[in-house]
Design an enzyme around this catalytic site. Structure first.
Site, short mmCIF file in Angstrom:
data_model
loop_
_atom_site.label_atom_id
_atom_site.label_comp_id
_atom_site.label_asym_id
_atom_site.label_seq_id
_atom_site.Cartn_x
_atom_site.Cartn_y
_atom_site.Cartn_z
N ASP A 1 -12.77 5.61 3.01
CA ASP A 1 -11.27 5.62 3.25
C ASP A 1 -10.94 6.79 3.79
OD1 ASP A 1 -8.68 5.48 3.40
OD2 ASP A 1 -8.43 4.60 1.54
N LYS B 1 3.45 11.20 -3.56
CA LYS B 1 2.48 10.57 -4.51
C LYS B 1 1.40 11.45 -5.09
CE LYS B 1 -1.23 7.11 -3.75
NZ LYS B 1 -1.78 6.29 -2.36
N ASP C 1 1.01 -1.11 -0.24
CA ASP C 1 -0.09 -0.03 0.04
C ASP C 1 0.84 1.20 -0.05
OD1 ASP C 1 -1.71 2.14 0.55
OD2 ASP C 1 -2.25 1.20 2.62
N GLU D 1 -7.09 0.83 -4.52
CA GLU D 1 -7.05 0.68 -3.25
C GLU D 1 -8.31 0.16 -2.57
OE1 GLU D 1 -5.75 4.53 -1.76
OE2 GLU D 1 -3.70 4.16 -2.73
#
Lengths: 146, 633
Positions: free
Chosen positions: B190, B67, B8, B168
């Site tokens: 999330d 990211k 992850d 994800e």
């Protein structure tokens, strides 16, 4: 004879495969046992470290108190606490004046200085347990000024 | 064999997991933590916690949140926005590509991400003691092709063969085992450290399809910390007219305390922030002591929580799926531990969210599962069956005594030693049972047999060893053996796993439903068994002591035996208990007499006898030898 040999071969092959599986299973089991032992040791160290970390905060507070409160009793309490930590394998890192190493300390501020990257003040003490970092120190790091 | 890991690769933290024994497991980093901060010092090639420690002194050289730049062109609008707050230098390279300039060297975002992946790889190798060459890496559902390509390249730079890039939310759904359930629509909420995402997935035959995804790339746990810190600073200012935010050291301590308080308030309703000697005012030290309630934090962060539901509503609208058609809502990301967030999610969807998986680890665990599926790990693992229900025998008072508990992996064997329930009993009935209920009659009978030829002896003396042995295909062999004579009997039961799934489920349900009444009944029988043993002991003692005991004491015991016998079958539990106690007390008087007799005999011998007759050793014997069911013919 040839007809008889075929099933024998097949059985030998099966036996070889089965034996291999058995040995693998046995190896898996032994490896697991070793892993469990390691896991228990690690868990023990982790639990110990976790508990000590919480008490280190009390030591921090006592050291701050000492600046303002000059008292023999207070010093005795602090020394007693330090003695317990030492017995548990905790060592204070002596970082003042050394070159800053992020493995040992967290830099919280930059101070002007004569040299670059030297620890010029310790904000919060750092500790080792055995040869591992239990708690990185918090330090001020110098930056050369012209 | 080299293992394949699931990674992850997060904006603030990364997690790596691996399949072990058919189950996904998060790998602990070398620093002893389950997550690796996605922070890199590219010059020194330091990643994670250690890199993070230098952020303040090297703001332009320590890279975080990379990211956010992955797969973008320099001219993309997003890049300009991120550039405003990221302290490091982002430059335009050839072909409009992004470069991160550190001193005289330029790195691509892929290179920086690769360093995080390399650290994940090395930590995994360290843990597994084996090489790791392949990985499954997760990306947000909204990542476009370029962003996915960039992530794949980062993996390759790190020396990993990227088997697949997966979403994800899909990984999370896998971690929750939702590919196996008969579900249709899943909502994944999330809430991480720096970003918020919500995704609606549609499942069909184990394949997940993203119907819609939304989010807020600048909403996360860090914002919650900031709100709490601000509140603490304001409170202190009100009371002491000192602004702690101007004091870096005090602020640092406040920040740590705020984070800790936030975590604590997920499980308790109040916590205390206690920071002695936080600052100095006119030469006098000041302390920070403040109680912080969950309700207070909830009101401070109300707006942040509300902000997440805008994207949720939009996502649902995009997906064209009605709220009531969402079959399952799953929670991912550390912030979803906050009770208020769980409440709000429940209120919004009108459904209790599933929170059975550690929200920090769900994505990585799912990636590891995907890796396992691709690698066909499952094929190589010998899948051991488990016993679906408990197996045992019937003992005194129609009680089910378990030998092999349910969920035990087979093949396995277990033995236990039982004894007789009556004097001169020469045979025992072995009744084999399956089920979770404490009373024999409520369980399924698998078979029974009789072991004969036990030499006549007082009850409790013979030792009958009963062995249950299940082979890999579920065939159960039950053997009973009299230890004195070596005589044995065996029965083979092939139908021990002959129950179908529904039957097994029903039996488990029955056990849960009837737990309370079963317990009562079992306790009553235990009381009765205890009374029965007491009667036996009393009668035996009377015989042993003979006419040495005074008549009145003997008569007293005899009456009490009779009283207890009369109510043994039909009396209430309380009555049996009190009468048993009364008998036991009277019996002690006989015990004293018997003891005196022995004391008179031989002083030395008496001493030895005493140590053997201590309560402890008696109890131990009771446990080892249980009384078997009697068949009187």
């Amino acid at each position: 004879m040839a007809a008889k040999k075929e099933p024998l071969k097949k059985i030998q092959e099966e036996l070889r495969v089965t034996n291999d599986k058995y040995l693998r299973a046995l190896a898996d089991y032994q490896n697991l046992e070793k892993r469990i032992e390691q896991t228990i040791t690690d868990a023990h160290v982790r639990t110990k470290s976790h508990v000590i970390l919480q008490f280190l905060e009390v030591l921090d507070d006592l050291e701050k108190a000492e600046i303002f409160v000059k008292d023999e009793g207070l010093k005795m309490i602090k020394d007693k606490l330090i003695r317990i930590f030492v017995e548990l394998g905790v060592k204070e890192m002596d970082l003042f004046g050394t070159e800053y190493d992020p493995h040992l300390a967290e830099a919280v501020e930059i101070l002007p200085g004569a040299d670059d990257n030297i620890i010029s003040e310790i904000v919060r003490k750092g500790y080792l347990i055995g040869d591992k970092v239990l708690r990185p120190a918090q330090v001020k790091v110098s930056k050369k000024t012209n | 064999m080299a293992k394949t890991v699931g990674i992850d690769l997060g904006t603030t933290n990364s997690v790596v997991a691996v399949m072990e024994g058919g189950r996904p497991k998060v790998i602990t980093s070398k620093e002893g933590r389950n997550t690796i901060p996605s922070v890199v010092d590219p010059e020194k090639r330091i990643v994670g916690d250690v890199a993070k420690r230098q952020m303040i002194i090297k703001p332009q050289e320590v890279i975080f949140s990379v990211k956010r730049l992955m797969g973008h062109k320099f001219d993309d609008k997003v890049v300009a926005q991120e550039q405003k707050w990221l302290p490091y230098k982002i430059v335009k390279e050839k072909d409009n590509r992004i470069g991160i300039k550190i001193n005289d060297k330029t790195y691509t975002p892929e290179e920086i991400s690769a360093m995080i992946l390399k650290k994940a790889k090395e930590d995994a190798e360290d843990y597994l003691g084996d090489k790791v060459e392949k990985a499954v890496i997760t990306v947000p559902a909204y990542f476009d092709d370029a962003q996915r390509q960039a992530t794949k390249q980062a993996g390759e730079i790190a020396g990993l063969e990227v088997l697949r890039i997966i979403n994800e939310p899909t990984a999370s759904a896998l971690a929750y085992g939702l590919d196996k359930k008969n579900l249709h629509n899943i909502a994944v909420y999330d809430f991480g450290g720096g970003t918020f995402d919500v995704t609606i997935l549609e499942v069909g035959e184990g394949v997940f399809e993203v119907k819609a995804t939304r989010g807020d790339t600048h909403l996360g746990g860090d914002d919650f910390d900031q709100e709490i810190i601000q509140f603490l600073v304001d409170e202190f200012k009100k009371e002491n007219t000192i602004d702690l935010s101007k004091d870096p050291q005090a602020l640092q301590r406040l920040k740590e305390a705020a984070e800790k308080a936030k975590v604590e308030l997920s499980t308790s309703v109040e916590t205390e922030i206690n920071l002695p000697f936080i600052t100095v005012k006119e030469g006098n030290p000041l302390h920070f002591v403040k109680k912080l309630s969950r309700a207070k934090v909830e009101s401070l962060t109300e707006e942040l929580i509300k902000r997440s539901f805008g994207p949720v509503a939009e996502c649902l609208k995009d997906s064209k799926i009605d709220k009531k058609d969402i079959d399952e809502v799953i929670l991912v990301g550390g912030m979803t531990r906050m009770p208020k967030i769980r409440e709000e999610v429940k209120a919004f969807f009108g459904k209790e969210p599933n929170k059975s998986v550690n929200p920090d680890e769900a994505v990585a665990l799912g990636a590891a599962i995907q890796a396992g599926i691709i690698e066909g790990d499952v094929k190589d693992v010998v899948l051991l069956d488990v016993t679906p229900l408990t197996l045992g025998v019937e003992t005194l008072g129609s009680v089910m005594t378990p030998l092999i508990e349910r969920n035990t992996s087979v093949p396995t064997a277990k033995s236990e030693t039982f004894s007789t329930a009556a004097d001169n009993q020469t045979q025992v009935d072995i009744h084999i049972l399956q089920g979770e209920r404490p009373m024999a009659k409520d369980n399924k009978s698998l078979g029974r047999f009789i072991l004969e030829g036990i030499p006549p002896s007082p009850r409790g003396v013979p030792q009958v060893e009963v062995t249950f042995d299940i082979d890999a295909s579920g065939i159960l062999d039950v053997t009973a053996k009299d230890k004195a004579t070596g005589k044995s009997q065996t029965i083979k039961i092939t139908g021990s796993s002959g129950l179908n799934k529904e039957e097994i489920e029903k039996m488990k349900e029955d056990a849960e439903k009837n737990a309370e009444t079963d317990k009562e009944e079992k306790e009553k029988i235990e009381v009765r068994n205890h009374a029965d043993t007491m009667i036996y002991t009393a009668e035996k003692s009377l015989k042993d002591v003979g006419d040495k005991a005074p008549k009145d004491i003997k008569e007293d015991v005899e009456t009490k035996i009779k009283e207890l016998k009369d109510i043994l079958e039909k009396g209430s539990r309380e009555d049996i208990e009190s009468k048993t106690k009364a008998l036991s007390e009277s019996l002690q008087k006989i015990g004293e007499i018997a003891y005196k007799q022995q004391a008179e005999e031989d002083a030395k011998k008496a001493k030895e006898e005493k140590s053997e007759k201590t309560d402890d050793s008696d109890k131990k014997d009771d446990k080892k030898v249980e009384e078997g069911e009697v068949v009187e013919e």
